[in-house]
Design a protein around this motif. Structure first.
Motif, PDB file in Angstrom:
ATOM      1  N   GLU A 124       0.267  -0.944  -0.025  1.00  0.00           N
ATOM      2  CA  GLU A 124      -0.160  -0.146  -0.039  1.00  0.00           C
ATOM      3  C   GLU A 124       0.610   1.347  -0.190  1.00  0.00           C
ATOM      4  N   GLY A 125       1.993   1.081  -0.119  1.00  0.00           N
ATOM      5  CA  GLY A 125       3.173   2.346  -0.501  1.00  0.00           C
ATOM      6  C   GLY A 125       3.090   3.029   0.658  1.00  0.00           C
ATOM      7  N   ILE A 126       2.842   2.178   2.298  1.00  0.00           N
ATOM      8  CA  ILE A 126       3.053   3.633   3.304  1.00  0.00           C
ATOM      9  C   ILE A 126       4.282   2.838   4.701  1.00  0.00           C
ATOM     10  N   GLU A 127       4.696   4.310   5.064  1.00  0.00           N
ATOM     11  CA  GLU A 127       6.316   4.104   5.170  1.00  0.00           C
ATOM     12  C   GLU A 127       5.863   3.377   6.523  1.00  0.00           C
ATOM     13  N   PHE A 128       6.319   2.480   6.951  1.00  0.00           N
ATOM     14  CA  PHE A 128       6.703   1.784   8.078  1.00  0.00           C
ATOM     15  C   PHE A 128       8.581   1.944   8.884  1.00  0.00           C
ATOM     16  N   ARG A 129       8.929   1.794  10.117  1.00  0.00           N
ATOM     17  CA  ARG A 129       9.976   1.276  10.923  1.00  0.00           C
ATOM     18  C   ARG A 129       8.773   0.933  11.882  1.00  0.00           C
ATOM     19  N   VAL A 130      10.132  -0.388  12.370  1.00  0.00           N
ATOM     20  CA  VAL A 130      10.366  -1.573  13.382  1.00  0.00           C
ATOM     21  C   VAL A 130      10.747  -1.020  14.478  1.00  0.00           C
ATOM     22  N   PHE A 131      10.493  -1.469  15.595  1.00  0.00           N
ATOM     23  CA  PHE A 131      10.930  -1.463  16.820  1.00  0.00           C
ATOM     24  C   PHE A 131      10.561  -2.519  17.407  1.00  0.00           C
ATOM     25  N   LYS A 139       9.409  -4.308  31.655  1.00  0.00           N
ATOM     26  CA  LYS A 139       9.890  -3.698  32.886  1.00  0.00           C
ATOM     27  C   LYS A 139       9.732  -2.119  32.132  1.00  0.00           C
ATOM     28  N   ASP A 140       9.423  -1.183  34.205  1.00  0.00           N
ATOM     29  CA  ASP A 140       9.938   0.464  33.297  1.00  0.00           C
ATOM     30  C   ASP A 140      10.738   0.764  32.475  1.00  0.00           C
ATOM     31  N   HIS A 141      12.115   0.820  32.685  1.00  0.00           N
ATOM     32  CA  HIS A 141      12.543   0.861  31.805  1.00  0.00           C
ATOM     33  C   HIS A 141      13.045   0.370  30.506  1.00  0.00           C
ATOM     34  N   SER A 142      12.458  -0.271  30.345  1.00  0.00           N
ATOM     35  CA  SER A 142      12.469  -1.025  28.226  1.00  0.00           C
ATOM     36  C   SER A 142      11.298  -0.696  27.996  1.00  0.00           C
ATOM     37  N   ILE A 143      10.112   0.018  28.407  1.00  0.00           N
ATOM     38  CA  ILE A 143       8.958   0.815  28.567  1.00  0.00           C
ATOM     39  C   ILE A 143      10.065   2.177  27.864  1.00  0.00           C
ATOM     40  N   LYS A 144      10.074   2.505  28.334  1.00  0.00           N
ATOM     41  CA  LYS A 144      11.265   4.002  28.585  1.00  0.00           C
ATOM     42  C   LYS A 144      11.394   4.247  27.398  1.00  0.00           C
ATOM     43  N   GLU A 145      12.209   3.169  27.353  1.00  0.00           N
ATOM     44  CA  GLU A 145      13.392   2.780  26.152  1.00  0.00           C
ATOM     45  C   GLU A 145      12.307   3.041  24.536  1.00  0.00           C
ATOM     46  N   ALA A 146      11.835   1.652  24.692  1.00  0.00           N
ATOM     47  CA  ALA A 146      10.563   2.258  24.091  1.00  0.00           C
ATOM     48  C   ALA A 146      10.216   3.218  23.312  1.00  0.00           C
ATOM     49  N   ILE A 147       9.302   4.061  24.206  1.00  0.00           N
ATOM     50  CA  ILE A 147       9.114   5.604  24.037  1.00  0.00           C
ATOM     51  C   ILE A 147      10.337   6.815  23.613  1.00  0.00           C
ATOM     52  N   GLU A 148      11.328   6.594  24.009  1.00  0.00           N
ATOM     53  CA  GLU A 148      12.373   7.187  22.863  1.00  0.00           C
ATOM     54  C   GLU A 148      13.271   6.792  21.818  1.00  0.00           C
ATOM     55  N   TRP A 149      13.028   5.589  21.810  1.00  0.00           N
ATOM     56  CA  TRP A 149      12.721   5.575  20.284  1.00  0.00           C
ATOM     57  C   TRP A 149      12.012   6.005  18.940  1.00  0.00           C
ATOM     58  N   VAL A 150      10.318   5.579  19.149  1.00  0.00           N
ATOM     59  CA  VAL A 150       9.796   6.640  18.774  1.00  0.00           C
ATOM     60  C   VAL A 150       9.611   7.863  18.467  1.00  0.00           C
ATOM     61  N   LYS A 151       9.783   8.586  19.576  1.00  0.00           N
ATOM     62  CA  LYS A 151      10.214  10.263  19.444  1.00  0.00           C
ATOM     63  C   LYS A 151      10.419  10.664  18.154  1.00  0.00           C
ATOM     64  N   PRO A 152      11.979  10.313  17.899  1.00  0.00           N
ATOM     65  CA  PRO A 152      12.131  11.134  16.471  1.00  0.00           C
ATOM     66  C   PRO A 152      11.522  11.140  14.920  1.00  0.00           C
ATOM     67  N   TYR A 153      10.944   9.109  15.693  1.00  0.00           N
ATOM     68  CA  TYR A 153      10.368   9.048  14.083  1.00  0.00           C
ATOM     69  C   TYR A 153       9.105   9.169  14.027  1.00  0.00           C
ATOM     70  N   GLY A 154       8.212  10.412  15.037  1.00  0.00           N
ATOM     71  CA  GLY A 154       7.228  10.646  14.558  1.00  0.00           C
ATOM     72  C   GLY A 154       6.143  10.687  13.809  1.00  0.00           C
ATOM     73  N   PRO A 155       5.420   9.353  13.940  1.00  0.00           N
ATOM     74  CA  PRO A 155       4.874   8.511  13.313  1.00  0.00           C
ATOM     75  C   PRO A 155       2.882   8.370  13.399  1.00  0.00           C
ATOM     76  N   ASP A 156       2.623   8.712  12.695  1.00  0.00           N
ATOM     77  CA  ASP A 156       0.865   9.293  12.770  1.00  0.00           C
ATOM     78  C   ASP A 156       0.091   8.362  12.594  1.00  0.00           C
ATOM     79  N   ASN A 174       2.680   4.938  21.938  1.00  0.00           N
ATOM     80  CA  ASN A 174       1.124   5.994  21.550  1.00  0.00           C
ATOM     81  C   ASN A 174       1.066   6.839  22.560  1.00  0.00           C
ATOM     82  N   LEU A 175       0.524   7.002  24.208  1.00  0.00           N
ATOM     83  CA  LEU A 175       0.052   8.195  24.608  1.00  0.00           C
ATOM     84  C   LEU A 175       1.173   8.270  25.566  1.00  0.00           C
ATOM     85  N   TYR A 176       2.593   7.973  25.164  1.00  0.00           N
ATOM     86  CA  TYR A 176       3.443   8.888  25.883  1.00  0.00           C
ATOM     87  C   TYR A 176       3.711   9.697  24.172  1.00  0.00           C
ATOM     88  N   TYR A 177       4.139   9.904  23.646  1.00  0.00           N
ATOM     89  CA  TYR A 177       4.369  10.347  22.589  1.00  0.00           C
ATOM     90  C   TYR A 177       3.413  11.625  22.105  1.00  0.00           C
TER      91      TYR A 177
END
Length: 496
Positions: A124-131, A139-156, A174-177
């Motif tokens: 469908e021609g949709i851009e994506f990146r995989v975490f 654990k909370d630290h693995s969640i925080k790592e995932a949140i920091e990963w997604v911020k610069p990508y800027g998904p919709d 999604n929430l913290y982004y």
């Protein structure tokens, strides 16, 4: 223009009719969550209408907290069928998404589900990146790592492909982004966090479960370990739920037997706990604003239908699904049961099995469950929940023996001559036998490495789980009495 209509496939129509008949004809009868006067002082109403007319339920003594008077139903849209994973690219195109964050773990990333996702998005021609760095039982630290990963990508938009850990991680990303300035504890359930409500829509999230257990594709709940407190907690709000759950039974065929068993035990306890939770109208306090009405509200006539149906399906199909990986009917029915239970508990809530499981998992003394391809200690969530189930339902039965006997009957017990005072023992015995017949399950928390010397820490880890344990019938509200009850529950759960 012709009048629009909805066409329902014959099998789907039969299933819908069956669910509706559950309200009318199964035991307990209509308005099932009010089937026992032990829940309240009034007589059991013969119908929901008579319950609503009984205004005495809503009269609050002067100075007392006002009790709830309404319930809400919220669940993700669900698409169910073999092969529907391939449609996900079209779904994002229909949503107008241009850039998608795909969330998975390293094991699922190698499976056919992710292959279908990559092909569908690319087609469908949709851009994506995989975490792909989601941790099992995050654990909370693995969640925080995932949140920091997604911020610069800027998904919709977001796409979760995996089990409960993946879907819960994606929800929190999604929430913290969407709330980039929020402190991590802002939305975490009180009293461990601030319990801030999610007051705006998040980005679209599609969830593709690859296990048949958590029902996270339908709920607004995300769970993780808060390491500093040695306890599980999470975030729960309706706005956290996925936009769409794509339930493809083909994706669950690769689950190892141990994962199927643990996931299925989560479904079992979701069903039993939500079915036996306090009724919604006994919960306090009544919210001053609808946005503050909790996702976990107590048993209600709609959640009961989903929970009881899921219970019966799990009892019937989980043993078959574990024994035979090629039993596609059993695998499909377990995925459906997980989703139905998700709708049930996602609105009614769970109680003591889950509340006690969080410190059991968080304070793991060194147990590593057989059958999981991991290099670290792990008590799978379904195991940590089910291990206390016989003790829990022995405890909760006096508050509503009819409902506990109905659950025992679902396990195949002849309850025709069982007295109400024996309901707890009968249901506890039925659960114990079911667990034993599954095989390779711990026979109490002693088998996980705990001893009586650990009980105080387990009690202290359970007390903050207000969101769930306050839905347990029969639990005292005075702190010392509540602690004493929890001590005895953990003592009883040492072995069964």
């Amino acid at each position: 223009m012709s009048t629009p209509f909805i066409r329902i496939a014959p099998n789907a129509a039969k299933r819908a009719a069956s669910l509706l008949r559950t309200v009318q004809y199964t035991h307990p009868p209509s308005c099932p969550c009010h089937s026992n006067p032990g829940y309240h002082q009034n007589q059991h109403p013969s119908s929901l209408l008579s319950h609503l007319k009984d205004t005495r339920r809503y009269v609050t003594p002067a100075g007392a907290e006002q009790k709830e008077y309404a319930f809400e139903m919220a669940a993700s849209s669900i698409r169910f069928g073999p092969g529907v994973t391939k449609e996900v690219g079209m779904d994002f195109k229909n949503l107008g998404a241009k850039r998608v964050c795909v969330v998975t773990d390293r094991t699922v990333d190698k499976l056919d589900a992710m292959k279908q996702v990559r092909e569908g998005l690319t087609r469908e021609g949709i851009e994506f990146r995989v975490f792909s760095n989601v941790k099992v039982e995050p654990k909370d630290h693995s969640i925080k790592e995932a949140i920091e990963w997604v911020k610069p990508y800027g998904p919709d938009a977001f796409l979760a492909v995996g089990g409960g850990s993946v879907m819960d991680t994606a929800k929190l990303m999604n929430l913290y982004y969407c709330y980039p300035d929020a402190d991590f504890l802002d939305f975490v359930n009180a009293p461990l966090g601030k319990g801030r409500p999610i007051d705006k829509p998040l980005k679209p999230l599609i969830a593709v479960p690859t296990t048949a257990g958590t029902g996270s594709e339908t709920t607004g709940t995300a769970i993780f370990d808060l390491v500093s407190k040695r306890a599980k907690t999470g975030v729960a709000h309706r706005n956290l739920k996925p936009t769409l759950g794509i339930c493809d039974p083909i994706n669950t065929r690769t689950m190892p037997a141990a994962v199927k068993a643990s996931s299925g035990l989560d479904v079992l306890c979701h069903s039993l706990e939500s079915y036996t939770a306090i009724p919604y109208y006994e919960r306090t306090p009544r919210p001053t604003n609808p946005i503050n009405r909790p996702a976990y509200q107590g048993a209600n006539p709609i959640s009961d239908v989903f929970s009881f149906h899921a219970l019966k399906s799990t009892i019937k199909y989980l043993p078959r699904a574990i024994r035979d990986p090629d039993d596609f009917e059993a695998q499909s029915e377990m995925l459906l049961a997980a989703t139905l239970a998700g709708v049930g508990f996602g609105n009614a809530g769970v109680h003591l099995c889950h509340g006690m499981s969080y410190p059991i998992s968080g304070q793991n003394p060194g147990y590593r469950h057989n059958g999981y391809e991991i290099d670290h200690d792990l008590i799978p969530h379904g195991v940590s929940v089910a291990v206390s189930a016989p003790a829990v339902f022995r405890f909760t039965a006096p508050s509503n023996p009819e409902r506990h006997l109905a659950a025992a009957e679902a396990f195949g017990v002849d309850i025709s001559n069982v007295k109400h005072e024996s309901a707890g023992e009968v249901l506890a015995d039925a659960i114990t036998k079911f667990l034993a017949d599954l095989g390779d399950q711990p026979k109490g928390i002693k088998d996980l490495g705990f001893s009586n010397g650990d009980i105080e820490a387990l009690v202290e880890g359970t007390l903050p789980q207000h969101r769930v344990i306050k839905l347990a019938p029969g639990l005292e509200t005075e702190l010392e009495a509540e602690k004493d009850q929890l001590r005895r529950l953990f003592e009883d759960a040492m072995s069964h």
